[in-house]
Write an enzyme that holds these catalytic residues in place. Structure first.
Site, PDB file in Angstrom:
ATOM      1  NE  ARG A 487      39.665  39.841  35.260  1.00  0.00           N
ATOM      2  CZ  ARG A 487      38.562  40.563  35.125  1.00  0.00           C
ATOM      3  NH1 ARG A 487      38.639  41.807  34.677  1.00  0.00           N
ATOM      4  NH2 ARG A 487      37.383  40.047  35.419  1.00  0.00           N
ATOM      5  CG  ASP A 488      45.260  37.782  38.255  1.00  0.00           C
ATOM      6  OD1 ASP A 488      44.239  38.401  37.860  1.00  0.00           O
ATOM      7  OD2 ASP A 488      45.823  38.018  39.344  1.00  0.00           O
ATOM      8  CD  GLU A 489      38.270  36.552  36.798  1.00  0.00           C
ATOM      9  OE1 GLU A 489      37.093  36.300  37.078  1.00  0.00           O
ATOM     10  OE2 GLU A 489      38.734  37.711  36.807  1.00  0.00           O
ATOM     11  CG  ASP A 496      30.798  35.772  32.373  1.00  0.00           C
ATOM     12  OD1 ASP A 496      30.471  35.513  33.546  1.00  0.00           O
ATOM     13  OD2 ASP A 496      31.546  36.707  32.075  1.00  0.00           O
ATOM     14  CD  GLU A 761      35.093  42.563  33.975  1.00  0.00           C
ATOM     15  OE1 GLU A 761      34.885  41.751  34.883  1.00  0.00           O
ATOM     16  OE2 GLU A 761      36.222  43.078  33.770  1.00  0.00           O
ATOM     17  CG  HIS A 782      34.382  40.193  30.462  1.00  0.00           C
ATOM     18  ND1 HIS A 782      35.640  40.058  31.010  1.00  0.00           N
ATOM     19  CD2 HIS A 782      33.539  39.632  31.349  1.00  0.00           C
ATOM     20  CE1 HIS A 782      35.549  39.452  32.188  1.00  0.00           C
ATOM     21  NE2 HIS A 782      34.278  39.173  32.405  1.00  0.00           N
TER      22      HIS A 782
END
Length: 882
Positions: A487-489, A496, A761, A782
């Site tokens: 995604r846009d990240e 993490d 995630e 994730h």
């Protein structure tokens, strides 16, 4: 040999003794030579680089007693030695050079010979090398960019032809960029790096790469080419569609240093003699993908004899910035596994979708043949929706889409250059003709880390979980440890990374990877000592200081020290570690950290309809206090290793005050915590926050909490990594196994049962009814919850480091079977060699086979016993009733 001595004639005995030295040499050898944890590196900046090697021995209980190193500026070290080390020592890991000052941009060769405690002497190892980096004054090249304003999304191409009048002995290119670059020489890409120069805290330092092009550079004419893209430097990064975070001009810096066979030297630089033009890469973006128009290709642009048209312009010199140039210290991103297309199908919505069978990070290589101008679009997704349609809502604003425009010149092959996607499924639009399986293949890209760990068991679901953990790591270790790759990240979230670091060090050699990234933690640490949420930091100035996230400053350096025996990372990061603890102390009131913004136990269990108050909410300040204590303890540990006794004493006193403040604030006299959650008890017990006499009852409260949720976990990002460790430590191994083997939500195996091939995630990213969790935050790759891998290696396989003898110099083998497992095995390639632990239960007998590498020792503890077996290197078999 005993048999021969007893039975053979005297002549045979004489022959045996005459060859004894040869036998001894074969019994002991040296392998896997590295410098700063890298094999034959070309950009060593450290003035005193550190050498490591592994010993291979055919005899049990082998220890190195003596080593010799010789180093020289030529490969023949029998004649050209300029430094020798000859010592009685067991040291074989990260031995520091202590000779005279090494010259910059110089290749040095080295090898090792060792003796062992059995009287054996190895032959000299194979010769290895390293090259020192450039000092600031060694740079004569100039930053060059496009002639006008760098406002177009297309990738600029640069070229220069050079003529060499002599025979080349060696040629090294030193190159970096503001943005991403791809370098070419005589029609071919230089090296196998991708996304160079890598992502660092660009405002502080930019890495340069070094390529040995001796075999490719020839006497006479040669052509050099460079292509640039926005990358993290100038492209879209972070949130709110922000771009140009580090700068608005793409540029590169290149220095070619040539030595000829007659001993003369020449330097060819990036300067105003280069030319530039736009090419077929119309746009390239990390989040959105790449558009490549083959009609705009420039045939021969990177070859000699190319006739530049009027579209080629003279470059512009860019003023030198304030950022520091540093040699590359981590592994490059490179290509790895390839995946064939498994299935092409039509969705209910009529989409043509390809399934590669694995959620991976990289890109698709596509073959096509069609008319000029045909636009083929590849869109990427991790999952299909409940109806079986292509699902991209969880990508948020990231297009994650590659477009290829055909030139119409027969079969054409396309692959991206400056972007990557996270996907299992690819939607194909505009493909001319019938799409066949052989027309596509996927390739995984991630940092070039050696696989070091293997884990398997008699439970197929557990084996798939291990697979998912490994692929979560591969997909998110793309130069920095990202939270997610789709995604846009795609940011280096600190929480993490610290949660997963131990597991990461089992699966792969992450020593150089984290050493590189931790330099950016220090660089982007705020002046007051607070640590940003993401590293490199591309968020707002105040986005820092969250408990469990900012503690990456102390946790990862210590974890890497224990895993690799590297006190260098402690030395390098100690100022940062201290600044972080001092920052928390400065905002704490009466030793209580009860202020600031915190993420808390991120993504903990929250049922949709919570009328009974079953959501596992843990007070954020309560969590903060435990991590305050933990970071202080790790700082004390580091201070002791580094001999900083005054610091160890000072922070030792502080730690007692922190724990007292925690108890007074968060625990009743009977030992109940004010947040009666699994995470509350896990963190309190993991970090020794409670008086010893109250710890067993706290562990029992944890167990009862687990049972009250039907043997399900309720922890989030901060509690999950320690949950099973705490249960095992306090004698509740059965409960730990119940949690691990739980197949219904929330659990580790629920995603496995739902078809996951990576770690999710959220515990329920895909719900039981086939619908999705909140699309704005629902990554299916994730790695944080994959931190259970650490417990699986340590407790199921039984392979444990010992902090007092780090780097597995001493090893604890302590498997603890459970969960109806009948067998399990683990393997770990340590800095000393391979450790193996494999067990099976059959007919009431527990059978364990263990391998311990040379130059180490181990303690073996079998299940259901406190008896310890102390062993040296070698292969061992143990049996006991079970």
């Amino acid at each position: 040999m005993k048999y021969l001595l007893n039975k053979a004639a005297g002549l045979v005995i004489i022959m045996l003794f005459s060859t004894v030295s040869q036998l001894f040499a074969q019994k002991l050898s040296v392998t896997d030579l590295t410098v700063e944890n890298l094999t034959n590196p070309l950009s060593i900046d450290q003035p005193k680089p550190r050498f490591s090697w592994k010993i291979v021995s055919a005899e049990k209980n082998t220890k190195q007693t003596h080593f010799e190193i010789r180093l020289g500026s030529q490969a023949d070290l029998t004649r050209n030695t300029i430094w020798k080390a000859d010592k009685k020592s067991e040291t074989s890991v990260l031995l520091a050079y202590d000779g005279s000052t090494l010259s910059s941009k110089t290749k040095y060769y080295w090898q090792v010979r060792v003796k062992d405690n059995h009287g054996n002497t190895s032959v000299w190892s194979a010769v290895q090398y390293f090259q020192t980096g450039l000092k600031p004054e060694d740079w004569s090249a100039q930053w060059i960019t496009v002639s006008g304003k760098d406002s177009l999304p297309s990738s600029p191409y640069f070229r220069k032809e050079i003529s060499l009048k002599k025979v080349v002995r060696s040629a090294m290119i030193y190159i970096t960029a503001k943005g991403l670059y791809e370098a070419h020489l005589n029609g071919a890409k230089i090296g196998n790096h991708y996304f160079a120069p890598g992502w660092t805290s660009y405002k502080n330092h930019i890495q340069y790469q070094v390529y040995d092009i001796t075999k490719n550079l020839k006497q006479g004419n040669n052509a050099i080419g460079v292509v640039l893209a926005n990358g993290w430097y100038k492209g879209r990064i972070g949130f709110s569609n922000r771009s140009q975070f580090y700068g608005d001009m793409r540029a590169f810096l290149m220095q070619l240093e040539i030595e000829y066979t007659d001993g003369t030297k020449e330097v060819i630089n990036s300067d105003n003699t280069w030319e530039t033009a736009n090419g077929p890469i119309v746009s390239a973006d990390i989040y959105d993908g790449e558009t490549y128009d083959a009609r705009l290709e420039i045939p021969g642009w990177d070859r000699i004899g190319f006739a530049a048209s009027a579209s080629w312009n003279t470059v512009r010199i860019l003023d030198k910035g304030t950022e520091k140039l540093v040699g590359m210290s981590g592994p490059p991103v490179s290509k790895h596994e390839e995946f064939k297309a498994l299935k092409i199908f039509k969705t209910p919505a009529g989409e043509t979708v390809v399934d590669f069978g694995q959620n991976l990070v990289g890109w698709v290589i596509l073959k096509a043949k069609g008319a000029a101008g045909t636009n083929i679009t590849l869109s990427h997704a991790e999952v299909l929706d409940k109806a079986g349609n292509f699902y991209t809502t969880n990508l948020r604003t990231a297009k994650q889409q590659n477009n290829y425009i055909l030139a119409g010149k027969g079969e054409e092959t396309f692959e991206p250059h400056f972007t990557f996607q996270g996907f299992r499924y690819v939607k194909v639009e505009g493909y001319p003709g019938e799409l066949k399986l052989d027309d596509l293949k996927a390739v995984a890209l991630y940092s070039d880390m050696k696989t070091t760990g293997k884990f398997t068991s008699s439970n197929p679901l557990l084996n798939q979980l291990q697979h998912n953990i490994q692929w979560g790591q591969k997909g998110n270790f793309v130069d920095v440890p990202t939270d997610c790759p789709q995604r846009d990240e795609r940011l280096g979230w600190t929480g993490d990374a610290q949660a997963f670091a131990n597991t990461a060090a089992y699966n792969m050699d992450v020593s150089a990877f984290f050493t590189k990234w931790m330099k950016d933690v220090s660089a982007d640490q705020l002046a007051n000592g607070s640590v940003p949420y993401v590293i490199p930091n591309v968020l707002n100035p105040g986005d820092a200081g969250s408990a469990g996230w900012a503690d990456v400053a102390t946790i990862i350096p210590w974890d890497m020290y224990v895993a690799y025996g590297d006190n260098g990372i402690l030395e390098a990061q100690y100022p940062s570690m201290k600044k972080w603890v001092d920052y928390v102390s400065s905002v704490a009131k009466n030793n209580l950290w009860n202020s600031g913004s915190h993420f808390g136990d991120w993504l903990f269990y929250r049922p949709n309809d919570d009328n009974d108050g079953r959501a596992a909410v843990t007070d954020k300040y309560m969590i903060a206090q435990t991590f305050y204590a933990h970071s202080t303890q790790l700082l004390i540990n580091a201070a002791k290793v580094l001999g900083k006794n005054d610091d160890a004493a000072y922070y030792g006193q502080l730690l007692e005050k922190i724990k007292t403040a925690y108890v007074n604030e968060n625990m009743t006299p009977a030992g109940k915590l004010v947040s009666n959650t699994q995470t509350a008890y896990v963190l309190a017990l993991q970090f020794d926050m409670l008086p010893e006499n109250l710890r067993p009852q706290a562990a029992e409260r944890l167990v009862q909490n687990v049972k009250s949720y039907g043997n399900h976990l309720t922890t989030g990002f901060l509690g999950t990594p320690y949950l099973c460790h705490v249960l095992s430590r306090f004698g509740h191994e059965d409960v730990a196994y119940n949690l691990l083997m739980q197949e219904s939500y929330p659990s580790w195996l629920y995603p496995v049962k739902m078809g996951a091939t990576t770690i999710w995630e959220r515990w329920d990213g895909l719900k039981q009814d086939g619908t999705f969790q909140t699309p704005d935050m629902n990554s299916f790759n994730h790695y944080a919850y994959g931190a259970i891998g650490d417990w699986m290696y340590k407790n199921i396989a039984g392979i444990n480091p010992v902090a007092e003898n780090p780097g597995y110099k001493h090893i604890l083998i302590k498997p603890t079977p459970g969960g109806n497992l009948t067998s399990a095995s683990g393997e770990l390639e340590t800095v000393y060699g391979s450790v193996k632990s494999a067990w099976i239960i059959k007919d009431g007998i527990f059978k364990l086979d263990v391998t311990i590498p040379a130059n180490t020792t181990a303690t073996i503890i079998l299940p259901n016993t406190t008896k310890k077996e102390e062993v040296g290197s070698g292969n061992y078999h143990f049996e006991s009733k079970y």
